[in-house]
Write a protein that holds these residues in place. Structure first.
Motif, mmCIF file in Angstrom:
data_model
loop_
_atom_site.group_PDB
_atom_site.id
_atom_site.type_symbol
_atom_site.label_atom_id
_atom_site.label_comp_id
_atom_site.label_asym_id
_atom_site.label_seq_id
_atom_site.Cartn_x
_atom_site.Cartn_y
_atom_site.Cartn_z
ATOM 1 N N LEU A 170 0.852 -1.214 -0.118
ATOM 2 C CA LEU A 170 0.173 0.155 0.018
ATOM 3 C C LEU A 170 0.835 1.311 0.026
ATOM 4 O O LEU A 170 1.822 1.367 0.796
ATOM 5 N N GLU A 171 0.576 1.948 -0.865
ATOM 6 C CA GLU A 171 1.251 3.560 -0.885
ATOM 7 C C GLU A 171 0.374 4.453 -0.422
ATOM 8 O O GLU A 171 -0.988 4.467 -1.189
ATOM 9 N N VAL A 172 0.675 5.479 0.264
ATOM 10 C CA VAL A 172 -0.094 6.492 0.697
ATOM 11 C C VAL A 172 0.316 7.851 0.266
ATOM 12 O O VAL A 172 1.509 8.049 0.693
ATOM 13 N N THR A 173 -0.494 8.693 -0.422
ATOM 14 C CA THR A 173 0.198 9.769 -1.143
ATOM 15 C C THR A 173 -0.941 10.997 -0.473
ATOM 16 O O THR A 173 -2.006 10.941 -0.161
ATOM 17 N N GLY A 174 -0.422 12.473 -0.750
ATOM 18 C CA GLY A 174 -1.389 13.430 -0.750
ATOM 19 C C GLY A 174 -0.941 14.012 0.525
ATOM 20 O O GLY A 174 0.287 13.985 0.943
ATOM 21 N N LYS A 175 -1.934 14.511 1.112
ATOM 22 C CA LYS A 175 -2.084 15.395 2.377
ATOM 23 C C LYS A 175 -1.799 14.497 3.603
ATOM 24 O O LYS A 175 -2.680 14.191 4.417
ATOM 25 N N GLY A 212 5.276 13.281 3.653
ATOM 26 C CA GLY A 212 5.298 12.908 2.238
ATOM 27 C C GLY A 212 4.862 11.721 1.846
ATOM 28 O O GLY A 212 4.264 10.586 3.005
ATOM 29 N N PRO A 213 4.953 10.899 0.849
ATOM 30 C CA PRO A 213 4.423 9.627 0.690
ATOM 31 C C PRO A 213 5.118 8.488 1.615
ATOM 32 O O PRO A 213 5.971 8.468 2.129
ATOM 33 N N ALA A 214 4.026 7.604 1.807
ATOM 34 C CA ALA A 214 4.320 6.582 2.752
ATOM 35 C C ALA A 214 3.919 5.028 1.907
ATOM 36 O O ALA A 214 3.210 5.123 1.274
ATOM 37 N N THR A 215 5.117 4.297 2.091
ATOM 38 C CA THR A 215 4.991 2.928 1.595
ATOM 39 C C THR A 215 4.812 1.821 2.663
ATOM 40 O O THR A 215 5.851 1.956 3.539
ATOM 41 N N ALA A 240 4.159 -3.251 8.639
ATOM 42 C CA ALA A 240 3.849 -2.141 9.156
ATOM 43 C C ALA A 240 2.296 -1.887 9.177
ATOM 44 O O ALA A 240 2.276 -1.155 10.216
ATOM 45 N N LEU A 241 1.468 -2.461 8.553
ATOM 46 C CA LEU A 241 0.307 -2.487 8.859
ATOM 47 C C LEU A 241 -0.175 -3.026 10.057
ATOM 48 O O LEU A 241 -1.006 -2.995 10.817
ATOM 49 N N GLN A 242 0.582 -4.201 10.386
ATOM 50 C CA GLN A 242 0.236 -5.022 11.559
ATOM 51 C C GLN A 242 0.854 -4.279 12.949
ATOM 52 O O GLN A 242 0.474 -4.983 13.925
ATOM 53 N N SER A 270 -7.165 -7.431 5.333
ATOM 54 C CA SER A 270 -6.166 -8.319 4.628
ATOM 55 C C SER A 270 -6.324 -9.617 4.869
ATOM 56 O O SER A 270 -5.559 -10.387 4.047
ATOM 57 N N THR A 271 -7.461 -10.153 5.261
ATOM 58 C CA THR A 271 -7.994 -11.439 5.443
ATOM 59 C C THR A 271 -9.324 -11.503 5.563
ATOM 60 O O THR A 271 -9.871 -10.916 5.804
ATOM 61 N N MET A 272 -9.815 -12.684 5.004
ATOM 62 C CA MET A 272 -11.058 -13.092 4.806
ATOM 63 C C MET A 272 -11.386 -14.454 5.298
ATOM 64 O O MET A 272 -10.676 -15.292 4.789
#
Length: 139
Positions: A9-14, A18-21, A26-28, A93-95
Motif C-alpha cells: 500500500l502506498e499512501v500519498t497526498g495530504k 510525504g508519501p508512505a509505503t 507496517a500494517l500489523q 488483509s484477511t477473509m
C-alpha cells in the motif's frame, strides 16, 4: 516504511512526511479488528480482519476531506473521509482467516460493515469497496 518489493500500500497526498509505503508488517503495527458482514460480490457472511481506515490515516496524520482509493487494475473512487469516522471501515488483509491474495480480492480490500448499518446497503457505498487496493491519495 517498507522495502519496495514488499510494498502492498502506498499512501500519498495530504499526509505528514510525504508519501508512505507500507508492507504487511507496517500494517500489523496498528490494532487489528474483525467485522462480520456480507458483500455484494460474495455469498453469505464473511469475517474480514484488518486495520480501521481511520487508525491508518490517523497514524499518517492525514489531513483531507476525501481519499481516492486506487486498485491494481486502476479502478479509482473517491471516498469521503467522514465515512471512516462514521463507520468502522477497514482495510482488510484477511477473509475468513485466510490472507487475501492478488488473484482474489487482495492483498487489501476496503470493507464496510454493511450488515450493521442499513444506510451502508445503498449502492453508492458498494462502489467504495475497493478490492486489490494498492494506493490511497488523501485530498
Amino acid at each position: 516504511m517498507a522495502d519496495q518489493d514488499d510494498v502492498i500500500l502506498e499512501v500519498t497526498g495530504k499526509i505528514a512526511d510525504g508519501p508512505a509505503t507500507l508492507d504487511r508488517a507496517a500494517l500489523q503495527t496498528l490494532p487489528s479488528v474483525t467485522i462480520n458482514t456480507s458483500t455484494v460480490v460474495t455469498d453469505g457472511v464473511h469475517a474480514f480482519s484488518g486495520v480501521l481506515m481511520r487508525d491508518l490515516l490517523d497514524s499518517l496524520n492525514a489531513q483531507g476531506d476525501q481519499v481516492m482509493a486506487i486498485a491494481l487494475n486502476e479502478y479509482a473512487v473517491g471516498i469521503p473521509m467522514s465515512d471512516f469516522y462514521d463507520y468502522d471501515v477497514i482495510v482488510a488483509s484477511t477473509m475468513d482467516g485466510k490472507a487475501l491474495t492478488r488473484d482474489g480480492k487482495g492483498p487489501l480490500w476496503i470493507v464496510y460493515p454493511r450488515d450493521d448499518h442499513e444506510a451502508l446497503q445503498d449502492i453508492r457505498y458498494d462502489y467504495r469497496w475497493v478490492w486489490q487496493l494498492c494506493r490511497l491519495d488523501v485530498r
